[in-house]
Motif scaffolding. Structure first.
Motif, PDB file in Angstrom:
ATOM      1  N   SER A   1      18.241  -3.406   9.138  1.00  0.00           N
ATOM      2  CA  SER A   1      17.970  -4.250   7.788  1.00  0.00           C
ATOM      3  C   SER A   1      17.324  -3.430   6.936  1.00  0.00           C
ATOM      4  N   ILE A   2      16.153  -3.030   7.333  1.00  0.00           N
ATOM      5  CA  ILE A   2      15.092  -2.419   6.527  1.00  0.00           C
ATOM      6  C   ILE A   2      15.621  -1.101   5.827  1.00  0.00           C
ATOM      7  N   PHE A   3      16.444  -0.386   6.709  1.00  0.00           N
ATOM      8  CA  PHE A   3      16.833   0.910   6.415  1.00  0.00           C
ATOM      9  C   PHE A   3      17.940   0.562   5.156  1.00  0.00           C
ATOM     10  N   SER A   4      18.639  -0.358   5.192  1.00  0.00           N
ATOM     11  CA  SER A   4      19.828  -0.493   4.270  1.00  0.00           C
ATOM     12  C   SER A   4      19.630  -1.317   3.209  1.00  0.00           C
ATOM     13  N   SER A   5      18.197  -1.792   3.080  1.00  0.00           N
ATOM     14  CA  SER A   5      17.709  -2.746   1.893  1.00  0.00           C
ATOM     15  C   SER A   5      17.037  -1.694   0.794  1.00  0.00           C
ATOM     16  N   TYR A   6      17.474  -1.806  -0.504  1.00  0.00           N
ATOM     17  CA  TYR A   6      16.752  -0.768  -1.514  1.00  0.00           C
ATOM     18  C   TYR A   6      16.121  -1.750  -2.431  1.00  0.00           C
ATOM     19  N   THR A   7      15.115  -1.053  -2.975  1.00  0.00           N
ATOM     20  CA  THR A   7      14.321  -1.712  -4.244  1.00  0.00           C
ATOM     21  C   THR A   7      14.623  -0.697  -5.388  1.00  0.00           C
ATOM     22  N   LEU A   8      14.867  -1.333  -6.275  1.00  0.00           N
ATOM     23  CA  LEU A   8      15.283  -0.579  -7.622  1.00  0.00           C
ATOM     24  C   LEU A   8      13.891  -0.101  -8.328  1.00  0.00           C
ATOM     25  N   ILE A   9      12.825   0.358  -7.580  1.00  0.00           N
ATOM     26  CA  ILE A   9      11.617   0.477  -8.155  1.00  0.00           C
ATOM     27  C   ILE A   9      11.718   1.702  -9.091  1.00  0.00           C
ATOM     28  N   VAL A  10      12.592   2.593  -8.988  1.00  0.00           N
ATOM     29  CA  VAL A  10      12.752   3.723 -10.107  1.00  0.00           C
ATOM     30  C   VAL A  10      13.444   3.525 -11.310  1.00  0.00           C
ATOM     31  N   TYR A  11      13.967   2.099 -11.143  1.00  0.00           N
ATOM     32  CA  TYR A  11      14.798   1.650 -12.449  1.00  0.00           C
ATOM     33  C   TYR A  11      14.317   1.808 -13.901  1.00  0.00           C
ATOM     34  N   PRO A  12      12.884   1.580 -13.863  1.00  0.00           N
ATOM     35  CA  PRO A  12      12.152   1.561 -15.025  1.00  0.00           C
ATOM     36  C   PRO A  12      11.911   2.902 -15.690  1.00  0.00           C
ATOM     37  N   VAL A  13      12.042   3.781 -14.747  1.00  0.00           N
ATOM     38  CA  VAL A  13      12.062   5.291 -15.238  1.00  0.00           C
ATOM     39  C   VAL A  13      13.402   5.713 -15.734  1.00  0.00           C
TER      40      VAL A  13
END
Length: 730
Positions: A132-144
């Motif tokens: 579950s940790i591997f397959s969960s993403y956070t769009l932290i790069v989206y502001p860039v």
């Protein structure tokens, strides 16, 4: 007193004013200085959080205020992702997003479970959590991505949409594992989850837009609008939690629901981006950094070993996913980099998952020590994994986004950038009530990447005293400048003194090389007054520029559909491509759906030669202007009507155009409308003749000079009784 106050300062800081000041200085200075070392701003804030946090210099604790603002920042990122995405493209590629989300989840999840079972020797439940940790993403790069202006790129839309699928599935696995460990997993759990998600989708996607459109139509105060939008988004996040899914899913769908109501060029969107990028998102990044305990990474070899295995395995799975996506959809290398950047950062969901695993006790040893689903070494390794994954994702994603942005700028420079940069839009102002809407229309008619080219004009009567005449104009121009500045656009205010308004406007059009003229529809006074008004009618004669006559009934931001009526022969006029580009910009910037009404020949021409400018347009047969009144049966309350007109005796002129004003007054009183008069071929030898003037003698006025030499005489002409006839000189 000052020294005594300073001596009372202890670490960690307890004074909330000092805490907030420190965080603001971190947000201000740290990215600036670390940028010199080629460290991305996102990573610099995470590093700063680690340095000042409880595991660093202990200047600040990760207390409830940091957690609160950090949660807001994370939700803000997801909200912006939903708000800035191209909804039409998202719908068109929804199948691709779902497919991407499914195989992306499977690749990462299976990799995580396989590594856990066969390399790390975890139990099945622990392996499912790591998957579950591997397959969960956070769009932290989206502001860039948003900063470089490529949020509407197809690769971004697919990656963002797919991320919602992967995060939902990852959280579902987390819920199943947590329920299994506590014995609460049963049929009631699945029924409750299904009903909750259904009700959540119905309320957010169907009811929210109706409420938001009603509010934005009736309240134009900028502060109220911003607070309303923020309240709606966080309420959507709460509804998602109540439905049994994570709040970030609710924030994304909240942004998606409000997408069409907040155009990318609007002042409201500018405020949303500003507050998020300046305060909330940096708070989230600093809060993530405060979790990092560098010393814990080196307590034993097991933590480093676990972190290395997780980083390599998860990174390989993400790269493989991005590579497959590139091959399937034919993306470029830079688009692959952007996809990799968006799906490679693991923060929020990964942290929540590992904390749940750490706090879930499955039993006790003989010594009375708790047996956790995920041990402390996994917790520390996951935090290190969060730091490394965010760093790699930011570096790779920013490089891809930067290259795509540069390539788009090069294409625009080769095609329409220069032409767009030459747009010079003039808005004569007199009515304070319509200033903001006229400026809003001017902004939507141009590219959001061009921040100047807007001119506001007020012509003051030179016969009045300068103070009295100019004061009203200065207020109008100041209001227009503020409206433009709220969207980061630059507007030039022009105050001109003239005995004739016509002379003043015509002179500015020539002096400033104006390409587009926006006029507000005047208020009819008396039965003899014409629909357009004598000033607008004479400006159409003297100014051969693309002219928009606008009657706003509701804000452009709340328009659902734009209905464009195109007369026969409009495509043959000189100014066709000019107003076509303006219409394309307006529809793109407002997000409204475009419906063309024209005859077969014109519709075929639009589809064949200009389909790329209007990718999601609808085409309906409209034989001639005799059917204009029939549009009243098709138009809806939130529609905007655009009618392409023609000056008399030109190629696309039709005698029924004289009836359009009466149709608009009778059938479309509750709708906004725009009349477009295109640039048309000028016949230099043709001059307008005024045969019914109450003047000593008949005289002819050259079209190019009308109003310049005979301004005083023109002011005395009863224009509502003037018939204009073009006559060629022998």
């Amino acid at each position: 007193m000052l020294l005594a106050g300073l001596s009372e300062i202890t670490l960690p800081l307890k004074n909330p004013v000092l805490q907030f000041s420190l965080i603001l200085f971190i947000i201000l200075f740290v990215p600036f200085f670390l940028k010199r070392l080629k460290i991305p701003s996102l990573i610099s804030l995470i590093i700063a959080g680690a340095v000042v946090g409880p595991h660093g210099l202990n200047l600040m604790l990760r207390d409830s205020s940091i957690v609160l603002f950090g949660t807001v920042g994370l939700l803000y990122i997801m909200f912006l992702a939903g708000l800035e995405i191209d909804v039409a493209d998202f719908k068109k590629n929804s199948g691709r997003s779902v497919l991407f989300g499914l195989y992306s989840f499977l690749i990462s999840f299976i990799t995580g479970v396989f590594i856990s079972l066969f390399f790390l020797r975890f139990s099945w439940l622990s392996s499912l959590l790591l998957g579950s940790i591997f397959s969960s993403y956070t769009l932290i790069v989206y502001p860039v991505v948003s900063k470089y202006g490529i949020a509407r790129d197809r690769s971004v839309g697919i990656a963002v949409g797919g991320t919602m699928i992967t995060d939902t599935l990852a959280l579902l696995v987390l819920a199943v594992v947590a329920g299994s460990s506590t014995g609460e997993l049963g049929s009631a759990f699945w029924i409750r989850l299904l009903i909750g998600i259904t009700l959540f989708g119905f309320v957010v996607l169907l009811i929210f837009p109706v409420i938001a459109r009603w509010f934005l139509k009736r309240f134009d105060d900028s502060v109220l609008q911003y607070l309303f939008v923020l309240g709606m988004v966080f309420f959507a996040a709460f509804l998602a939690e109540a439905a049994g899914v994570e709040a970030i899913i609710g924030a994304f769908f909240g942004g998606l629901a409000l997408n069409r109501l907040i155009p990318h060029t609007s002042a409201l969107m500018n405020r949303i981006r500003f507050v998020g990028n300046a305060i909330f998102i940096p708070f989230f990044l600093i809060g993530v950094g405060m979790l990092i305990d560098v010393r814990a990474f080196f307590k034993d070899f097991e933590t480093i070993n676990l972190a290395a295995v997780i980083i390599v395995a998860a990174g390989s799975a993400n790269y493989f996913t991005a590579w497959i996506t590139q091959k399937i959809y034919g993306f470029s290398v830079d688009q692959r980099r952007v996809i990799f950047g968006l799906i490679s950062a693991h923060a929020a969901v990964a942290l929540a998952t590992v904390l749940i695993g750490y706090n879930t006790i499955t039993g006790y040893t003989l010594d009375g020590m708790p047996v956790r689903l995920l041990e402390e070494s996994v917790l520390n390794a996951t935090i290190l994994f969060i730091l490394v994954s965010c760093t790699i994702a930011t570096i790779v994603g920013e490089k891809g986004a930067q290259n795509i942005a540069f390539a788009e700028q090069a294409d625009e420079a080769a095609n329409s950038w220069i032409a767009d940069a030459q747009k010079r839009i003039l808005m004569p102002l007199n009515d304070p009530e319509t200033v903001e809407e006229l400026v809003s229309l001017g902004i939507t008619l141009k590219s959001p990447k061009i921040l100047d080219g807007l001119f506001a004009l007020h012509v003051a009567d030179s016969s009045e005293t300068e103070g009295t005449a100019g004061k009203h104009g200065e207020k109008l121009l100041e209001k227009a400048a503020v409206a433009a500045a709220s969207t980061d656009n630059r507007l030039s205010g022009l105050l001109r003194y003239d005995s004739s308004i016509l002379n003043g406007i015509d002179g500015v059009v020539r002096e400033q090389k104006i390409t587009d003229l926006i006029l507000g529809l005047h208020h009819q006074q008396g039965l003899t007054d014409s629909f357009l008004g004598s000033l607008s009618e004479m400006l159409l004669v003297t100014c051969n520029v693309t002219t928009f006559i606008y009657r706003p009934v509701q804000p452009l931001t709340t328009i659902k559909r734009t209905l464009a009526v195109i007369p026969h022969g409009a495509e043959s006029e000189e100014g066709f491509s000019l107003w076509k580009d303006r219409l394309a910009s307006m529809v793109s910037n407002t997000g409204s759906k475009l419906v063309f009404y024209a005859d077969r020949q014109t519709l075929a021409f639009l589809k064949e030669h200009h389909a790329a400018s209007f990718p999601n347009a609808e085409y309906k047969l409209f034989r001639n202007l005799n059917e204009f009144s029939g549009l009243a049966k098709e138009i809806r309350s939130d529609d905007n009507l655009v009618v392409v007109m023609s000056r008399r005796n030109y190629q696309s002129y039709h005698s029924r155009m004289a009836k359009i004003p009466s149709y608009l007054s009778r059938y479309f009183r509750k709708n906004s409308f725009i009349l477009i008069y295109p640039v048309q071929n000028r016949i230099e030898d043709d001059v307008p003749e005024f045969p019914e003037l109450t003047l000593p003698e008949r005289f002819r006025l050259d079209v190019g000079q009308v109003g310049m030499k005979f301004g005083d005489a023109l002011k005395r002409i009863p224009f509502n009784r003037v018939s204009v006839r073009l006559k060629r000189k022998p």
